[in-house]
Design an enzyme around this catalytic site. Structure first.
Site, PDB file in Angstrom:
ATOM      1  N   HIS A 131       0.845  -1.201   0.000  1.00  0.00           N
ATOM      2  CA  HIS A 131       0.000   0.000   0.000  1.00  0.00           C
ATOM      3  C   HIS A 131       0.880   1.251   0.000  1.00  0.00           C
ATOM      4  CE1 HIS A 131      -4.031  -1.867   0.872  1.00  0.00           C
ATOM      5  NE2 HIS A 131      -3.247  -2.868   1.239  1.00  0.00           N
ATOM      6  N   ASP A 140      -0.541  -5.571   5.493  1.00  0.00           N
ATOM      7  CA  ASP A 140      -1.521  -6.375   4.765  1.00  0.00           C
ATOM      8  C   ASP A 140      -1.286  -6.322   3.267  1.00  0.00           C
ATOM      9  OD1 ASP A 140      -2.237  -3.626   4.933  1.00  0.00           O
ATOM     10  OD2 ASP A 140      -4.225  -4.095   4.138  1.00  0.00           O
ATOM     11  N   GLU A 141      -1.780  -7.322   2.587  1.00  0.00           N
ATOM     12  CA  GLU A 141      -1.897  -7.378   1.125  1.00  0.00           C
ATOM     13  C   GLU A 141      -0.587  -7.035   0.407  1.00  0.00           C
ATOM     14  OE1 GLU A 141      -6.575  -6.442   0.442  1.00  0.00           O
ATOM     15  OE2 GLU A 141      -5.329  -4.727   0.953  1.00  0.00           O
ATOM     16  N   VAL A 142       0.462  -7.745   0.767  1.00  0.00           N
ATOM     17  CA  VAL A 142       1.764  -7.582   0.109  1.00  0.00           C
ATOM     18  C   VAL A 142       1.952  -8.790  -0.799  1.00  0.00           C
ATOM     19  CG1 VAL A 142       4.237  -7.267   0.443  1.00  0.00           C
ATOM     20  CG2 VAL A 142       2.615  -6.318   2.103  1.00  0.00           C
TER      21      VAL A 142
END
Length: 559
Positions: free
Chosen positions: A307, A371-373
């Site tokens: 992000h 998150d969300e890597v």
């Protein structure tokens, strides 16, 4: 000063009005527009619901207290003689005595405006005298804790006692709920309003120590004044943590003096391409101060290593994986960007950012995201998070991470997504002693639509109406060791929301549902009883000028 423009507001509101009118015709529910704000709103109607006649009894309190016993007699009526009286005792530290006087001043001001009464503050007086007494009482049982309180009301007055100023403040929020809804109004109420507190004894304390809500200011930026309005709504329902999602692919929202490009470049836009903004150190500290005065702890989040497109646009040398997209990035897709997972340059960057955010934040927590890597290996990810985790600890803060950070040793984890074995990883981390904040996306995400046809929000985690937000148990989402769950948090992501009006529509009526899960004893949780209490909150929101959804699962009073 922070940058802010109306952007899409007019267009978004116009689309919303059209869609809401169509919804009203199709399914029979509408949006109650705030009283005093002009129009009745997309739902139309004949104006605010009438307030219940007579004093508001204790069975109307939200969140439900530990216990409440209705007494006999006429209750206490506010008059021109009413004062807020404090009693802290000779042994109370000077700082505590000052805090109690400040709380008394806040309460007196909140009463003066709608009642038109003088409501003076009498410091260190007789808390049992005529009026409203705030008593700091360390002799209360230890289990009362820092946030617990006792409230009693009879014909002679109202008395709130607690072991700490924070407990007194929570008690004043309950007192507001025992007064007519017009107490929330910004101006004097109509003559003849009966300002009476029913006779009652309330004993109260929270179920969980951590009760939070998150505001995403990265996807759409919100000014300090708008964040303060968000804080007001949280404080009303005894929420005690404000998580600010300060950075994401679409924007960087806090000034870091040693890294000026973060705001010169990374703060200029937001989702859909409208101008963004950022908080100076003074802006951020003002938000923190305002939250502290309402006993909310600010939890800042710097989302790492993913992000991070706004960072990569500002400092391209940190993009060794070539994951950046052209700037400004104004979409909502995620998972593509990442900082370099290794190297002195990236860890010098994270160290400077963490040190500055820690310096500005008096609370114990600093959220590092995680998150969300999707574009680096598991080993690179774990190594990066471990390094940043150590930097947060060195800065004197407790690291918090989304549940993907469980294998990397972060001690406080925020659960939102159990897919792909992440629930197992979280369980293993809890067995090692990690604490968990529950934010299951299908229950607590306030940006999820109420139903699929609703014009705001998203549906990737399903739809969440008020009942769905209320009917789950934070202790039983996963099989975790006893005591692992320290509380809950309700995130409000803003990919589709760019005005305070739209925030309100997604926040209310679901915020009180989640606040009650965090505060009230498990035995008190009952949807049928709660929905009746929730319905009466509409009149308070009308008086305060808050927009809200008149959801069909809630039995709102007839207009």
């Amino acid at each position: 000063m922070p940058i802010r423009t109306a952007g899409l507001s007019a267009r978004a509101r116009g689309v919303f009005v059209l869609a809401a009118v169509l919804l009203l015709a199709a399914v029979g529910f509408g949006v109650q527009r705030a009283a005093g704000g002009g129009d009745a709103g997309p739902g139309g109607g004949a104006g605010p619901a009438a307030a219940p006649a007579g004093p508001r009894t204790a069975d109307r309190i939200v969140p439900a207290p530990l216990s409440a016993t209705t007494g006999s007699g006429p209750g206490y009526r506010l008059t021109a003689r009413t004062a807020v009286r404090t009693a802290t005792g000779p042994d109370a530290p000077a700082q505590q005595a000052q805090e109690v006087r400040r709380i008394a001043g806040q309460l007196a001001e909140a009463l003066r405006r709608p009642t038109g009464l003088p409501v003076e503050v009498v410091a260190d007086g007789d808390a049992a005298a005529d009026g409203i007494g705030l008593l700091l009482d360390p002799a209360l049982p230890a289990e009362t804790g820092a946030e617990g309180y006792r409230l009693t009301s009879d014909a002679t007055g109202v008395r709130i006692s607690a072991r700490t100023p924070e407990g007194l403040y929570r008690g004043t929020q309950t007192l507001r709920q025992l007064l007519p809804p017009q107490i929330e109004g910004p101006a004097k109420a109509a003559d003849g309003t009966e300002w009476t507190v029913a006779p009652v004894t309330v004993e109260d304390r929270p179920r969980y120590a951590y009760r939070g809500a998150m505001l995403d200011v990265a996807r759409h930026f919100f000014t300090p004044a708008e964040v303060k309005g968000f804080i007001d709504r949280l404080a009303l329902y005894k929420v005690n943590h404000l998580h600010l999602h300060l950075t994401d692919d679409q924007g960087w929202r806090i000034e870091i003096p040693s890294r000026p490009e973060l705001t010169r470049v990374g703060a200029v836009s937001e989702v859909d391409g409208t101008p963004g903004g950022f908080y100076t150190a003074a802006d951020y500290q003002e938000i923190v101060r305002y939250a502290q005065e309402r006993y909310l702890t600010v939890v800042p989040e710097i989302d790492l290593p993913g992000h991070s497109n706004a960072v990569l646009a500002s400092y391209p040398e940190l993009d060794c994986t070539r994951s950046a997209r052209p700037w400004p990035y104004t979409g909502i897709e995620v998972g593509f960007s990442t900082l370099c997972p290794t190297g002195d340059a990236v860890f010098a960057f994270t160290r400077e950012v963490i040190a500055e955010v820690a310096r500005l934040t008096p609370g114990p927590y600093l959220h590092i995201g995680g998150d969300e890597v999707k574009t680096i290996s598991s080993a690179e990810y774990a190594g990066f998070v471990q390094q940043v985790n150590a930097q947060v600890l060195a800065a004197g803060k407790t690291p918090v991470g989304w549940n993907q950070a469980a294998p990397a040793g972060v001690g406080v984890l925020q659960y939102w997504d159990g897919r792909g074995g992440r629930d197992v990883e979280l369980g293993q981390a809890a067995e090692r002693g990690a604490k968990v904040i529950m934010s299951p996306s299908g229950r607590s995400y306030l940006d999820m639509k109420y139903e699929k046809s609703y014009p705001l929000g998203l549906v990737w985690a399903g739809t969440i109406d008020a009942r769905h937000a209320y009917t789950w148990d934070p202790d039983n989402v996963l099989k975790l060791p006893a005591g692992s769950v320290i509380g809950i948090e309700a995130p409000l992501w803003t990919e589709t929301l760019d005005t305070p009006y739209e925030l309100d529509l997604m926040l209310l009526p679901r915020l009180p549902a989640l606040a009650e899960l965090g505060w009230s004893p498990k035995a008190a949780l009952d949807w049928d009883g709660f929905k009746r209490r929730l319905a009466e909150e509409g009149a308070r929101w009308d008086a305060a000028g808050y927009a809200y959804e008149r959801r069909p699962e809630v039995p709102w009073p007839a207009r």
